[in-house]
Design an enzyme around this catalytic site. Structure first.
Site, PDB file in Angstrom:
ATOM      1  CG  HIS A   7       2.166  15.113 -16.705  1.00 21.68           C
ATOM      2  ND1 HIS A   7       1.953  13.715 -17.291  1.00 21.68           N
ATOM      3  CD2 HIS A   7       1.492  15.632 -17.816  1.00 21.68           C
ATOM      4  CE1 HIS A   7       1.597  13.775 -18.437  1.00 21.68           C
ATOM      5  NE2 HIS A   7       1.375  14.988 -18.639  1.00 21.68           N
ATOM      6  CG  ASP A  11      -6.333  14.343 -23.395  1.00 25.94           C
ATOM      7  OD1 ASP A  11      -5.762  15.325 -23.841  1.00 25.94           O
ATOM      8  OD2 ASP A  11      -5.574  13.239 -23.280  1.00 25.94           O
ATOM      9  CD  GLU A  69      -0.418  14.653 -25.476  1.00 22.85           C
ATOM     10  OE1 GLU A  69       0.550  14.184 -25.825  1.00 22.85           O
ATOM     11  OE2 GLU A  69      -0.809  14.888 -24.294  1.00 22.85           O
ATOM     12  CD  GLU A  70      -1.539  14.192 -21.031  1.00 25.69           C
ATOM     13  OE1 GLU A  70      -0.786  13.092 -21.007  1.00 25.69           O
ATOM     14  OE2 GLU A  70      -1.260  15.218 -20.794  1.00 25.69           O
TER      15      GLU A  70
END
Length: 412
Positions: free
Chosen positions: A384, A105, A163-164
């Protein structure tokens, strides 16, 4: 003597060169390295990078991964969840079952990396490297799919969604029962500002942090800015809470134990001369042990409750425990270190510091022991960050390390 002298010189020169080679840490030769699809790994990564999808929305990404896996020999494909994929490779001989996991993702941000293969999707970007994780694991699957006769046991290639975003895709896959036969789990995460292509072995025990979050709504009483005595100011209440929460780490947690309480959101009001009736705070909490995790939650709740009462306000609190800390297994860590050094050279393997971020890879420990490691991708912006980039030359080393770890685990 004339014939002997050149031979002696040649031997001396050969010894010097060998010593220099060892000192330089050249990559050892492995017979299967020629099967690593280095160019395809980069192509796969760039395709996924240009077409990112958010958590629980990885429909096209999972289809793409499935198509690549089905093009490989000896790989069975299953879909344990709507947007996740598992490739299964059964070796020529029975044995243990090992799994390697990659996440797929992306994140909700506009890319600013400037690379020619930047995201085509507005406000969505692979800024954490999950595109690289997926491409590397496809490379690992491709390499091992040609080595069935050398494999004793079964390999699961897990391409995980979400996962996020808590509760995380790992929970879905585990609950589907697709991994109940796995004996060990490995994972690898790319990290900038470590040498490109170098594998970092994270600590035994807590290799990452547990993550908790809270969303707090403080309910006060609105009033004119010039008449504060007629209201209950939620900004003042919130400010007192933010200040008091700083004492949790400095005065409640045992010194030396990694803990972070970060207030990431504080919003209230719309006008300079109005005391609002509500304020909203949101926070991220990171801990490494279960006892500290419980202690911090208890103290945060006590502080919020007592301060709001003291100011005459009320509140609504949503405190959510998300991912636990990854707990790396000592034996698997040792194997990963030996395997990575064997295929890359000892100079390309290092002790990585504990990740202060959190990962839902931690949930796989409910089934079997785990080992999570990092892959350096060179100097650059942090994960990020909208300027995040990957030195793609590092990815081949990631594939090689993964292949060797799997082979060594199954054949030990």
């Amino acid at each position: 003597m004339k014939k002997v002298l050149p031979l002696i010189l040649a031997l001396l020169l050969s010894g010097a060169l060998n010593a220099q080679t060892k000192k330089a840490g050249n990559t050892p030769n492995v017979s299967w390295a020629k099967n690593v699809p280095a160019e395809e790994v980069i192509q796969w990564r760039r395709h996924i990078h240009q077409n990112p999808e958010l958590s629980f929305q990885e429909e096209n990404t999972s289809k793409y991964v499935e198509e690549v896996l089905k093009s490989l020999p000896n790989i069975e494909v299953i879909r344990p969840a709507k947007t996740s994929v598992i490739g299964i490779l059964k070796g020529a001989k029975p044995g243990k079952t090992v799994a390697f996991r990659a996440d797929m993702d992306a994140l909700p941000m506009q890319e600013e990396s400037g690379v020619p293969y930047s995201s085509k999707v507005e406000n969505v970007m692979h800024s954490c490297g999950h595109d690289a994780h997926t491409a590397m694991l496809l490379g690992t699957a491709s390499t091992l799919s040609k080595m069935k006769d050398q494999i004793k046991g079964t390999v699961y290639f897990i391409f995980q969604h979400a996962e996020e975003t808590p509760p995380g895709g790992a929970v879905d896959i585990i609950n589907a029962g697709a991994l109940k036969d796995v004996d060990a789990f490995f994972g690898m995460h790319v990290l900038p500002n470590f040498p490109a292509g170098h594998v970092g072995i994270l600590p035994v025990g807590a290799a990452s942090t547990a993550q908790d979050v809270f969303d707090l709504h403080i309910i006060g009483k609105g009033s004119h800015g010039s008449m504060p005595h007629l209201g209950i100011d939620p900004v003042v209440v919130g400010a007192a809470i933010v200040t008091a929460l700083q004492s949790v780490v400095s005065r409640n947690v045992e010194p030396g134990e990694m803990t972070v309480v970060t207030i990431g959101k504080f919003q209230s009001g719309d006008a300079f001369n109005v005391i609002a009736d509500r304020a909203e705070l949101a926070a991220s909490i990171r801990t490494t042990s279960d006892d500290t995790r419980k202690l911090v939650e208890t103290r945060i709740k006590e502080i919020i409750d007592n301060i709001t009462k003291a100011y005459g306000a009320t509140y609504e609190l949503d405190y959510i425990s998300t991912y636990p800390a990854i707990q790396n297994d000592e034996a698997l860590n040792s194997l990963a270190r030996r395997s990575a050094a064997a295929v890359l050279g000892k100079d390309k393997v290092f002790d990585a510091p504990m990740m202060t971020a959190s990962e839902d890879f931690a949930y796989y420990r409910k089934i079997a022991p785990v080992s999570f490691m990092t892959l350096g991708i060179g100097e650059g912006a942090a994960n990020h960050n909208p300027k995040f980039t990957v030195d793609e030359n590092a990815l081949q080393n990631g594939v090689k390390a993964q292949v060797q770890i799997i082979l060594d685990y199954l054949n030990k």
